[in-house]
Design a protein around this motif. Structure first.
Motif, PDB file in Angstrom:
ATOM      1  N   LEU A 145       0.836  -1.201   0.000  1.00 48.18           N
ATOM      2  CA  LEU A 145       0.000   0.000   0.000  1.00 48.18           C
ATOM      3  C   LEU A 145       0.869   1.249   0.000  1.00 48.18           C
ATOM      4  O   LEU A 145       1.695   1.429   0.910  1.00 48.18           O
ATOM      5  CB  LEU A 145      -0.908   0.009   1.240  1.00 48.18           C
ATOM      6  CG  LEU A 145      -1.862   1.204   1.361  1.00 48.18           C
ATOM      7  CD1 LEU A 145      -2.972   1.099   0.321  1.00 48.18           C
ATOM      8  CD2 LEU A 145      -2.460   1.278   2.761  1.00 48.18           C
ATOM      9  N   PRO A 146       0.735   2.124  -1.018  1.00 42.78           N
ATOM     10  CA  PRO A 146       1.484   3.385  -0.987  1.00 42.78           C
ATOM     11  C   PRO A 146       0.943   4.290   0.107  1.00 42.78           C
ATOM     12  O   PRO A 146      -0.277   4.446   0.241  1.00 42.78           O
ATOM     13  CB  PRO A 146       1.242   3.978  -2.380  1.00 42.78           C
ATOM     14  CG  PRO A 146      -0.058   3.396  -2.823  1.00 42.78           C
ATOM     15  CD  PRO A 146      -0.134   2.030  -2.204  1.00 42.78           C
ATOM     16  N   VAL A 147       1.820   4.895   0.878  1.00 41.57           N
ATOM     17  CA  VAL A 147       1.390   5.689   2.039  1.00 41.57           C
ATOM     18  C   VAL A 147       1.629   7.177   1.819  1.00 41.57           C
ATOM     19  O   VAL A 147       0.759   8.009   2.042  1.00 41.57           O
ATOM     20  CB  VAL A 147       2.114   5.209   3.318  1.00 41.57           C
ATOM     21  CG1 VAL A 147       1.741   6.087   4.510  1.00 41.57           C
ATOM     22  CG2 VAL A 147       1.771   3.757   3.605  1.00 41.57           C
ATOM     23  N   GLU A 148       2.842   7.530   1.365  1.00 41.85           N
ATOM     24  CA  GLU A 148       3.133   8.947   1.116  1.00 41.85           C
ATOM     25  C   GLU A 148       4.292   9.071   0.151  1.00 41.85           C
ATOM     26  O   GLU A 148       5.065   8.131  -0.048  1.00 41.85           O
ATOM     27  CB  GLU A 148       3.451   9.679   2.422  1.00 41.85           C
ATOM     28  CG  GLU A 148       4.751   9.249   3.075  1.00 41.85           C
ATOM     29  CD  GLU A 148       5.124  10.114   4.268  1.00 41.85           C
ATOM     30  OE1 GLU A 148       4.453  11.129   4.479  1.00 41.85           O
ATOM     31  OE2 GLU A 148       6.089   9.765   4.958  1.00 41.85           O
ATOM     32  N   ARG A 149       4.389  10.250  -0.472  1.00 41.24           N
ATOM     33  CA  ARG A 149       5.520  10.556  -1.349  1.00 41.24           C
ATOM     34  C   ARG A 149       6.208  11.806  -0.854  1.00 41.24           C
ATOM     35  O   ARG A 149       5.575  12.799  -0.530  1.00 41.24           O
ATOM     36  CB  ARG A 149       5.050  10.772  -2.793  1.00 41.24           C
ATOM     37  CG  ARG A 149       6.206  11.145  -3.739  1.00 41.24           C
ATOM     38  CD  ARG A 149       5.742  11.251  -5.184  1.00 41.24           C
ATOM     39  NE  ARG A 149       4.953  12.434  -5.420  1.00 41.24           N
ATOM     40  CZ  ARG A 149       5.463  13.648  -5.664  1.00 41.24           C
ATOM     41  NH1 ARG A 149       6.770  13.826  -5.644  1.00 41.24           N
ATOM     42  NH2 ARG A 149       4.677  14.669  -5.897  1.00 41.24           N
ATOM     43  N   CYS A 193       3.858  -3.559   8.609  1.00 42.81           N
ATOM     44  CA  CYS A 193       2.617  -3.630   9.381  1.00 42.81           C
ATOM     45  C   CYS A 193       2.098  -5.061   9.368  1.00 42.81           C
ATOM     46  O   CYS A 193       2.610  -5.917   8.635  1.00 42.81           O
ATOM     47  CB  CYS A 193       1.570  -2.670   8.817  1.00 42.81           C
ATOM     48  SG  CYS A 193       0.985  -3.130   7.181  1.00 42.81           S
ATOM     49  N   THR A 194       1.076  -5.328  10.140  1.00 44.43           N
ATOM     50  CA  THR A 194       0.519  -6.682  10.181  1.00 44.43           C
ATOM     51  C   THR A 194      -0.218  -6.971   8.876  1.00 44.43           C
ATOM     52  O   THR A 194      -0.730  -6.067   8.209  1.00 44.43           O
ATOM     53  CB  THR A 194      -0.447  -6.842  11.365  1.00 44.43           C
ATOM     54  OG1 THR A 194      -1.591  -6.020  11.143  1.00 44.43           O
ATOM     55  CG2 THR A 194       0.224  -6.482  12.680  1.00 44.43           C
ATOM     56  N   GLU A 195      -0.277  -8.254   8.551  1.00 47.85           N
ATOM     57  CA  GLU A 195      -0.945  -8.671   7.327  1.00 47.85           C
ATOM     58  C   GLU A 195      -2.428  -8.297   7.355  1.00 47.85           C
ATOM     59  O   GLU A 195      -2.987  -7.833   6.358  1.00 47.85           O
ATOM     60  CB  GLU A 195      -0.768 -10.182   7.161  1.00 47.85           C
ATOM     61  CG  GLU A 195      -1.112 -10.692   5.783  1.00 47.85           C
ATOM     62  CD  GLU A 195      -0.699 -12.135   5.606  1.00 47.85           C
ATOM     63  OE1 GLU A 195      -1.601 -12.996   5.542  1.00 47.85           O
ATOM     64  OE2 GLU A 195       0.528 -12.394   5.538  1.00 47.85           O
ATOM     65  N   ASN A 196      -3.049  -8.485   8.502  1.00 45.09           N
ATOM     66  CA  ASN A 196      -4.477  -8.188   8.624  1.00 45.09           C
ATOM     67  C   ASN A 196      -4.751  -6.691   8.448  1.00 45.09           C
ATOM     68  O   ASN A 196      -5.682  -6.293   7.743  1.00 45.09           O
ATOM     69  CB  ASN A 196      -4.996  -8.652   9.986  1.00 45.09           C
ATOM     70  CG  ASN A 196      -6.491  -8.486  10.115  1.00 45.09           C
ATOM     71  OD1 ASN A 196      -7.263  -9.022   9.325  1.00 45.09           O
ATOM     72  ND2 ASN A 196      -6.910  -7.694  11.100  1.00 45.09           N
ATOM     73  N   ASP A 197      -3.926  -5.846   9.094  1.00 45.99           N
ATOM     74  CA  ASP A 197      -4.080  -4.392   8.952  1.00 45.99           C
ATOM     75  C   ASP A 197      -3.942  -3.970   7.489  1.00 45.99           C
ATOM     76  O   ASP A 197      -4.676  -3.105   7.003  1.00 45.99           O
ATOM     77  CB  ASP A 197      -3.027  -3.657   9.789  1.00 45.99           C
ATOM     78  CG  ASP A 197      -3.431  -3.564  11.255  1.00 45.99           C
ATOM     79  OD1 ASP A 197      -4.544  -4.013  11.586  1.00 45.99           O
ATOM     80  OD2 ASP A 197      -2.626  -3.054  12.059  1.00 45.99           O
ATOM     81  N   LEU A 198      -2.980  -4.585   6.802  1.00 45.12           N
ATOM     82  CA  LEU A 198      -2.724  -4.223   5.411  1.00 45.12           C
ATOM     83  C   LEU A 198      -3.903  -4.619   4.519  1.00 45.12           C
ATOM     84  O   LEU A 198      -4.330  -3.848   3.650  1.00 45.12           O
ATOM     85  CB  LEU A 198      -1.431  -4.902   4.942  1.00 45.12           C
ATOM     86  CG  LEU A 198      -0.854  -4.448   3.600  1.00 45.12           C
ATOM     87  CD1 LEU A 198      -0.664  -2.949   3.551  1.00 45.12           C
ATOM     88  CD2 LEU A 198       0.466  -5.147   3.326  1.00 45.12           C
ATOM     89  N   ILE A 199      -4.441  -5.808   4.736  1.00 46.50           N
ATOM     90  CA  ILE A 199      -5.589  -6.259   3.943  1.00 46.50           C
ATOM     91  C   ILE A 199      -6.790  -5.336   4.145  1.00 46.50           C
ATOM     92  O   ILE A 199      -7.456  -4.926   3.183  1.00 46.50           O
ATOM     93  CB  ILE A 199      -5.954  -7.713   4.314  1.00 46.50           C
ATOM     94  CG1 ILE A 199      -4.849  -8.664   3.828  1.00 46.50           C
ATOM     95  CG2 ILE A 199      -7.297  -8.108   3.710  1.00 46.50           C
ATOM     96  CD1 ILE A 199      -4.996 -10.084   4.321  1.00 46.50           C
ATOM     97  N   GLN A 200      -7.053  -4.971   5.404  1.00 39.95           N
ATOM     98  CA  GLN A 200      -8.174  -4.084   5.700  1.00 39.95           C
ATOM     99  C   GLN A 200      -7.984  -2.712   5.058  1.00 39.95           C
ATOM    100  O   GLN A 200      -8.939  -2.116   4.536  1.00 39.95           O
ATOM    101  CB  GLN A 200      -8.348  -3.933   7.221  1.00 39.95           C
ATOM    102  CG  GLN A 200      -8.738  -5.218   7.939  1.00 39.95           C
ATOM    103  CD  GLN A 200     -10.008  -5.841   7.371  1.00 39.95           C
ATOM    104  OE1 GLN A 200     -10.985  -5.140   7.069  1.00 39.95           O
ATOM    105  NE2 GLN A 200      -9.984  -7.166   7.201  1.00 39.95           N
ATOM    106  N   ALA A 201      -6.747  -2.194   5.088  1.00 39.49           N
ATOM    107  CA  ALA A 201      -6.471  -0.878   4.505  1.00 39.49           C
ATOM    108  C   ALA A 201      -6.625  -0.910   2.989  1.00 39.49           C
ATOM    109  O   ALA A 201      -7.154   0.026   2.383  1.00 39.49           O
ATOM    110  CB  ALA A 201      -5.066  -0.421   4.892  1.00 39.49           C
ATOM    111  N   ILE A 202      -6.162  -1.991   2.351  1.00 36.60           N
ATOM    112  CA  ILE A 202      -6.293  -2.110   0.896  1.00 36.60           C
ATOM    113  C   ILE A 202      -7.768  -2.174   0.506  1.00 36.60           C
ATOM    114  O   ILE A 202      -8.204  -1.558  -0.473  1.00 36.60           O
ATOM    115  CB  ILE A 202      -5.520  -3.348   0.390  1.00 36.60           C
ATOM    116  CG1 ILE A 202      -4.013  -3.095   0.511  1.00 36.60           C
ATOM    117  CG2 ILE A 202      -5.877  -3.658  -1.058  1.00 36.60           C
ATOM    118  CD1 ILE A 202      -3.148  -4.299   0.203  1.00 36.60           C
TER     119      ILE A 202
END
Length: 601
Positions: free
Chosen positions: A88-92, A126-135
């Motif tokens: 997940l891209p967060v910032e540039r 980050c955790t896999e679960n957090d990443l899936i939810q954010a995506i």
């Protein structure tokens, strides 16, 4: 990843060997990832595992709960890529794109995103679960952003003013301190504001920029050059590819990527560099060479040698930094062993004869020759040099730049030198029979001649001269000493630490058995001072062959390079590998570096 992670967890006592075996069995039967199985089996807490991975891979942690990410950032990574690879891209920030990942070992993913977006990628964990939810939250089931990649910069014209007289970054009121710590902001300003016309190839080739000296593209080029000076780079590479414009710095002999810029601004950057080097910005089909002289404040001046070359996706430009203030001309600091320094010094102070320095491009031959000339530079002697190119200017030495297109070659320059009453002659390189013949003639008729050859070791220089057509008796009559050299990186003193190296590895490298146990091996852990490389600065490694009578007899018999080397070692020559290993034993460099720059004897 699984095996390495498991071993590291067992080493850190966060997991038992028995638990690891059971986890592997589960992995084999049901698939998945080792980390998810370890959490599922309740062998390790997910937060503890995440913290361990963060420390293991030196990647900071991030909590994605409540994180706000703009559509502009999300568009940089297509939805299908984000979902497929869990990224997940967060910032540039300037040339850097920060992404959140669950698997920190997937370096190929980072490289792919760098190539796809044109930005340097920094990872957060980050955790896999957090990443899936954010995506799911940001990309949904596909939605508006699915399939969209990096956006292009909008188009806008600029026009070059007449800047040919501009050779400085700062006015005379500036000081010598260069502050580019906010380099990301500088790059961001240029990328966000510089906009370039499409399809320049059919418009005569010149990129036209409008604005004054503070135009963003000029600030960006200045920032890249200043950054190179600040971090001690020797070369800057501007490289165009199909989807990226890459900038790399050569630091301590190794190329390191500095940034990836949008392809849209490559022509503007190349044109700016060509303007500064007074090259033809409309000519893109042929290679060009030039020079940039930059003033940094009132005192410091840095020269850049500029070379442009047409490639498949545009012109590649390489700048070689020629900073006279950083040139090391004290032979005692070049890396000589005491006895080798004595041999070399004695040879260059002989009234007649030839001293040859050999090695590949970038091995420090020019610096060694300049150091010798600085030591020999006296008012009572006429010193003349033929160079291609003249890298540094020295008061009291007559330096001549070669121009082969008009017939000014090493050979023709040498002929003219002999009519100029010289005492010491330096020839940048002996490339052919004619140059070698005249150099030998000069060494036999009352002159000291210094020159270079491209050979792998010192004894090979003898066979190289003979292969060029020089008679063996002329070689034995003129050559005083041959020196081969390489440059090896030194361990950073700020993060130097002792390490254990197995005895069999040391023996295989060539360290005598009796020496093992009498010294400590070191490496650099990596710190901000050395840009996390563990190395800072370089030292020369020398192989010095004094031309003894035994070697001359072998030369007259047209002995092979192998026979000459064996005899040279018998009469006291230390090879490049032996001298490199001495630097390892003295704690100056690492065993890996010694093996990288030298070959086995």
């Amino acid at each position: 990843m699984a095996i390495n992670l498991g071993e590291e967890l067992v080493k850190s006592k966060l997991l038992s060997q028995d638990q690891l075996q059971k986890a592997f069995q589960e992995l084999k039967q049901n698939g998945g990832s080792l980390r998810s199985i370890l959490v599922k089996l309740d062998y390790i807490d997910e937060e503890n595992l995440l913290q361990f991975l963060s420390e293991l891979y030196h990647i900071p942690l991030i909590k994605l709960n409540g994180e706000q990410i703009s559509d502009e950032i999300l568009k940089l990574v297509p939805a299908q890529i984000a979902k497929k690879y869990l990224v997940l891209p967060v910032e540039r920030n300037g040339p850097k794109l920060t992404v959140a990942v669950a698997d920190p070992s997937n370096l190929i993913l980072a490289e792919e995103i760098e190539f796809m977006t044109g930005y340097n990628v920094d990872m957060l964990l980050c955790t896999e679960n957090d990443l899936i939810q954010a995506i799911k939250k940001f990309y949904g089931g596909g939605g508006e952003l699915a399939g969209k990649g990096a956006t292009n910069i909008d188009a806008k014209d600029y026009t070059f003013d007449d800047l040919e007289g501009d050779d400085s970054f700062f006015d005379d009121s500036g000081d010598d301190e260069i502050d580019v710590d906010d380099f990301d902001t500088l790059v961001t300003g240029a990328i966000d504001n510089v906009q370039v016309v499409d399809d320049l190839e059919g418009e005569g080739g010149a990129v036209e920029l409008a604005g004054d000296i503070d135009a963003p593209i000029i600030k960006l080029v200045n920032g890249i050059l200043i950054k190179a000076i600040k971090i001690g780079a020797s070369d800057i590479h501007f490289e165009p590819y199909e989807r990226q414009f890459r900038v790399r710095y050569r630091i301590d002999g190794v190329l390191r990527k500095a940034m990836g810029l949008p392809v849209k601004i490559k022509n503007a950057i190349i044109s700016r560099l060509k303007i500064m080097a007074q090259l033809d910005i409309a000519e893109r089909r042929l290679p060009q060479d030039g020079r940039i002289k930059l003033r940094l404040g009132k005192k410091k001046e840095v020269d850049f040698r500029v070379s442009s070359l047409p490639t498949l996706y545009g012109e590649k430009v390489v700048l070689r930094l020629l900073d006279k203030s950083s040139l090391q001309l004290d032979m005692t600091n070049l890396g000589f062993e005491k006895d080798d320094l004595k041999l070399f010094t004695n040879a260059i102070h002989q009234p007649v004869g030839m001293v040859l320095v050999t090695g590949p491009t970038g091995s420090g031959k020019t610096t060694t020759l300049y150091s010798a000339l600085a030591d020999l530079n006296r008012e009572s002697d006429n010193i003349m040099t033929a160079e291609d190119p003249v890298e540094y200017n020295f008061a009291g030495i007559n330096q001549v730049q070669m121009h082969e297109d008009i017939g000014l070659t090493f050979a023709s320059a040498l002929r003219s030198f002999l009519r100029q009453d010289p005492d010491i002659i330096m020839v940048g390189e002996i490339r052919d029979f004619e140059t070698a013949q005249i150099a030998i003639q000069a060494a036999l008729t009352g002159h000291l001649v210094l020159s270079t050859l491209h050979t792998n070791d010192a004894p090979s220089a003898i066979t190289r001269l003979i292969d060029m057509g020089i008679e063996p008796f002329l070689v034995t009559s003129s050559v005083l000493l041959i020196q081969a050299q390489r440059l090896m990186r030194k361990i950073c003193e700020h993060c130097k630490e002792p390490i254990e190296v197995p005895d069999d590895v040391l023996l295989d490298a060539g360290i005598p058995r009796e020496k093992i146990g009498t010294f400590t091996c070191y490496k650099g852990k990596g710190c901000s001072f050395c840009n996390q490389t563990g190395y800072k600065g370089r030292s020369s490694v020398f192989e010095i062959m004094a031309y003894h009578e035994e070697l001359k007899l072998l030369t007259l018999k047209r002995a092979s390079g192998f026979e000459l080397k064996r005899k040279a070692i018998e009469v006291g020559m230390r090879t490049l590998r032996q001298n490199a290993l001495r630097k390892v034993m003295n704690g100056i460099s690492t065993l890996e570096e010694a093996l990288r720059v030298t070959v086995e004897d």
